[in-house]
Design an enzyme around this catalytic site. Sequence first.
Site, mmCIF file in Angstrom:
data_model
loop_
_atom_site.group_PDB
_atom_site.id
_atom_site.type_symbol
_atom_site.label_atom_id
_atom_site.label_comp_id
_atom_site.label_asym_id
_atom_site.label_seq_id
_atom_site.Cartn_x
_atom_site.Cartn_y
_atom_site.Cartn_z
ATOM 1 N N ILE A 64 95.744 54.334 7.040
ATOM 2 C CA ILE A 64 95.450 54.101 8.464
ATOM 3 C C ILE A 64 94.104 54.716 8.869
ATOM 4 O O ILE A 64 93.586 54.413 9.935
ATOM 5 C CB ILE A 64 96.566 54.630 9.402
ATOM 6 C CG1 ILE A 64 96.852 56.113 9.167
ATOM 7 C CG2 ILE A 64 97.827 53.785 9.271
ATOM 8 C CD1 ILE A 64 97.675 56.763 10.270
ATOM 9 N N ALA A 86 103.328 55.898 10.593
ATOM 10 C CA ALA A 86 102.668 56.590 9.478
ATOM 11 C C ALA A 86 102.250 57.993 9.875
ATOM 12 O O ALA A 86 101.611 58.200 10.901
ATOM 13 C CB ALA A 86 101.446 55.794 9.024
ATOM 14 N N THR A 104 95.730 62.497 8.547
ATOM 15 C CA THR A 104 96.541 61.303 8.803
ATOM 16 C C THR A 104 97.021 61.245 10.255
ATOM 17 O O THR A 104 96.922 60.209 10.910
ATOM 18 C CB THR A 104 97.734 61.247 7.835
ATOM 19 O OG1 THR A 104 97.230 60.896 6.550
ATOM 20 C CG2 THR A 104 98.775 60.212 8.260
ATOM 21 N N THR A 138 107.532 63.009 18.069
ATOM 22 C CA THR A 138 108.606 63.940 17.766
ATOM 23 C C THR A 138 108.859 64.911 18.925
ATOM 24 O O THR A 138 107.959 65.180 19.727
ATOM 25 C CB THR A 138 108.218 64.753 16.510
ATOM 26 O OG1 THR A 138 109.129 65.831 16.343
ATOM 27 C CG2 THR A 138 106.815 65.343 16.617
ATOM 28 N N ASP A 139 110.064 65.486 18.961
ATOM 29 C CA ASP A 139 110.357 66.522 19.957
ATOM 30 C C ASP A 139 109.660 67.848 19.639
ATOM 31 O O ASP A 139 109.594 68.736 20.487
ATOM 32 C CB ASP A 139 111.878 66.743 20.078
ATOM 33 C CG ASP A 139 112.555 67.164 18.783
ATOM 34 O OD1 ASP A 139 111.869 67.302 17.745
ATOM 35 O OD2 ASP A 139 113.788 67.371 18.801
ATOM 36 N N GLU A 140 109.119 67.972 18.395
ATOM 37 C CA GLU A 140 108.513 69.262 18.013
ATOM 38 C C GLU A 140 107.272 69.578 18.834
ATOM 39 O O GLU A 140 106.842 70.732 18.877
ATOM 40 C CB GLU A 140 108.153 69.274 16.527
ATOM 41 C CG GLU A 140 109.359 69.073 15.659
ATOM 42 C CD GLU A 140 109.270 69.713 14.287
ATOM 43 O OE1 GLU A 140 108.330 70.479 14.037
ATOM 44 O OE2 GLU A 140 110.162 69.440 13.479
ATOM 45 N N TYR A 164 102.059 70.769 11.768
ATOM 46 C CA TYR A 164 102.613 69.406 11.919
ATOM 47 C C TYR A 164 102.767 69.068 13.396
ATOM 48 O O TYR A 164 102.290 68.035 13.871
ATOM 49 C CB TYR A 164 103.967 69.302 11.202
ATOM 50 C CG TYR A 164 104.784 68.100 11.651
ATOM 51 C CD1 TYR A 164 104.378 66.795 11.364
ATOM 52 C CD2 TYR A 164 105.958 68.267 12.400
ATOM 53 C CE1 TYR A 164 105.108 65.690 11.793
ATOM 54 C CE2 TYR A 164 106.702 67.178 12.832
ATOM 55 C CZ TYR A 164 106.267 65.886 12.531
ATOM 56 O OH TYR A 164 106.991 64.798 12.969
ATOM 57 N N LYS A 168 100.834 66.204 15.670
ATOM 58 C CA LYS A 168 101.540 65.139 16.403
ATOM 59 C C LYS A 168 101.210 65.224 17.898
ATOM 60 O O LYS A 168 101.048 64.203 18.564
ATOM 61 C CB LYS A 168 103.049 65.224 16.174
ATOM 62 C CG LYS A 168 103.508 64.878 14.770
ATOM 63 C CD LYS A 168 103.231 63.431 14.346
ATOM 64 C CE LYS A 168 104.057 62.427 15.096
ATOM 65 N NZ LYS A 168 103.900 61.058 14.512
ATOM 66 N N ASN A 194 116.037 63.152 12.709
ATOM 67 C CA ASN A 194 116.765 61.994 12.184
ATOM 68 C C ASN A 194 117.441 62.348 10.863
ATOM 69 O O ASN A 194 116.978 63.215 10.119
ATOM 70 C CB ASN A 194 115.791 60.859 11.884
ATOM 71 C CG ASN A 194 115.306 60.112 13.107
ATOM 72 O OD1 ASN A 194 115.096 58.922 13.061
ATOM 73 N ND2 ASN A 194 115.111 60.801 14.225
ATOM 74 N N ASN A 263 121.954 75.025 11.888
ATOM 75 C CA ASN A 263 121.721 74.606 10.495
ATOM 76 C C ASN A 263 122.889 74.989 9.593
ATOM 77 O O ASN A 263 123.317 74.208 8.739
ATOM 78 C CB ASN A 263 120.444 75.248 9.954
ATOM 79 C CG ASN A 263 119.193 74.686 10.613
ATOM 80 O OD1 ASN A 263 119.228 73.614 11.228
ATOM 81 N ND2 ASN A 263 118.090 75.406 10.506
ATOM 82 N N HIS A 299 109.244 79.631 12.667
ATOM 83 C CA HIS A 299 110.388 78.701 12.710
ATOM 84 C C HIS A 299 110.903 78.510 14.144
ATOM 85 O O HIS A 299 111.384 79.457 14.765
ATOM 86 C CB HIS A 299 111.502 79.296 11.836
ATOM 87 C CG HIS A 299 112.570 78.335 11.471
ATOM 88 N ND1 HIS A 299 113.592 78.678 10.608
ATOM 89 C CD2 HIS A 299 112.799 77.056 11.824
ATOM 90 C CE1 HIS A 299 114.394 77.649 10.455
ATOM 91 N NE2 HIS A 299 113.936 76.652 11.189
#
Length: 362
Positions: A64, A86, A104, A138-140, A164, A168, A194, A263, A299
């Site tokens: 891309i 992507a 990316t 994403t919700d992050e 990350y 985003k 997901n 988790n 985290h």
Amino acid sequence: MTSVRNTILVTGGAGFIGSNFVLQWIKNAGAAVVNLDLLTYAGNPANLAALEGDSRHQLVRGDICNGELVAALLHEHRPRVIVHFAAESHVDRSIVDPGAFIRTNVQGTFTLLEQARLFWLELDEADRRAFRFLHVSTDEVYGSLGPEDPAFSEITAYAPNSPYAASKAASDHLARAYHHTYGLPVLTTNCSNNYGPFQFPEKLIPLMILNALEGRHLPVYGDGSNVRDWLFVEDHCSAIRTVLDRGRVGETYNIGGNSERKNLDVVTAICDLVDELRPDAALGPRRKLITFVTDRPGHDRRYAIDASKISRELGWRPAEEFESGLRKTVAWYLEHGAWIENVRTGAYLDWIRQNYQERIPQ
Ligand code: NAD
Ligand code: DAU
């Protein structure tokens, strides 16, 4: 003036969510898909094996970030919709190699938006109005919640904590700016965690299923009390189709499963399902394989999505409960040994060595 066809361009459609989306799209809409995917370690044409020989799907291996390639594809196929999946998507990898994520997720999204804008400007007015660029996020981007905080809504301030999430967030801002500045008909979705078929086994759920099956340690980061809001992948795909269909241009929609779980609870549920579906008397209960290891730096404690906007405005709700979805997912991995062997390339094994050899059991 150019006119569009009833084709959609999907980016990252050989990855986990993208491939589920392409399969669902062709089953439901029947319209053709051009699938632009670089086939990084996370992209796998085997996810799309069911479409082999189907002229409605064309996989193009490409980047891309390559503006000329994107422009050529847009002019050749004249899609009415772009669905942009992507990305580099794994938080742990972003901590080790953030540069790939900036390239990316930021540069790639910018290139795609810019080429989409130039193509869109060539369309006649009706096609320009009907054109859609759906940016999958994403919700992050919203950061981390405390135990009593309200769930993330579309007006929660951005506070990304990992490379990350930051990459985003940057891509979301670019998508927003392309709508506000140029009028490009952009829609953005921000979804929670997901799970389901075809997820690469570096992510929590498939990793734990395969380790439990094979009697290996189950590496839980920190004390295992971090919370994620889980959504079955097919529900995410149906939400994206709903937003494409009825979403208001320029809006963002949060998508979630209303399934917050710690988790440790997810991992014990996986142990019990694998015990039930593949009992192993010699191994005994898989719960004893759980090993608490060094935490992920920075985290995020808790994610939770308030999905009331998409429910109220567009009538979308998840169809799958977490417990039934997890059972289906465990069963899928147990039945797809050949797929698992196929994705376990040398690159994957190198990653597993790199990520876990430094994590000391606590
Ligand atoms: P994935 O890592 O499984 O797939 C990503 C795909 O993108 C792969 O097929 C890969 O080959 C391709 N790709 C990577 N770099 C590329 C490039 N430069 N050019 C073209 N293709 C490239 O990711 P996923 O879990 O399917 O996530 C898809 C999207 O959904 C991402 O944008 C991610 O941020 C978002 N998202 C994921 C989740 C989740 O829980 N997995 C939740 C919310 C949002
Ligand atoms: O919230 C949406 C995000 O969900 C997506 O944007 C990302 O693309 C996707 O990867 C996912 O990010 P997470 O970091 O939440 O997913 P992951 O599966 O890596 O980890 C889920 C939780 O499990 C997280 O709290 C870290 C923990 N974990 C993960 C691994 C791989 C462990 O305890 N042990 C592990 O070995």
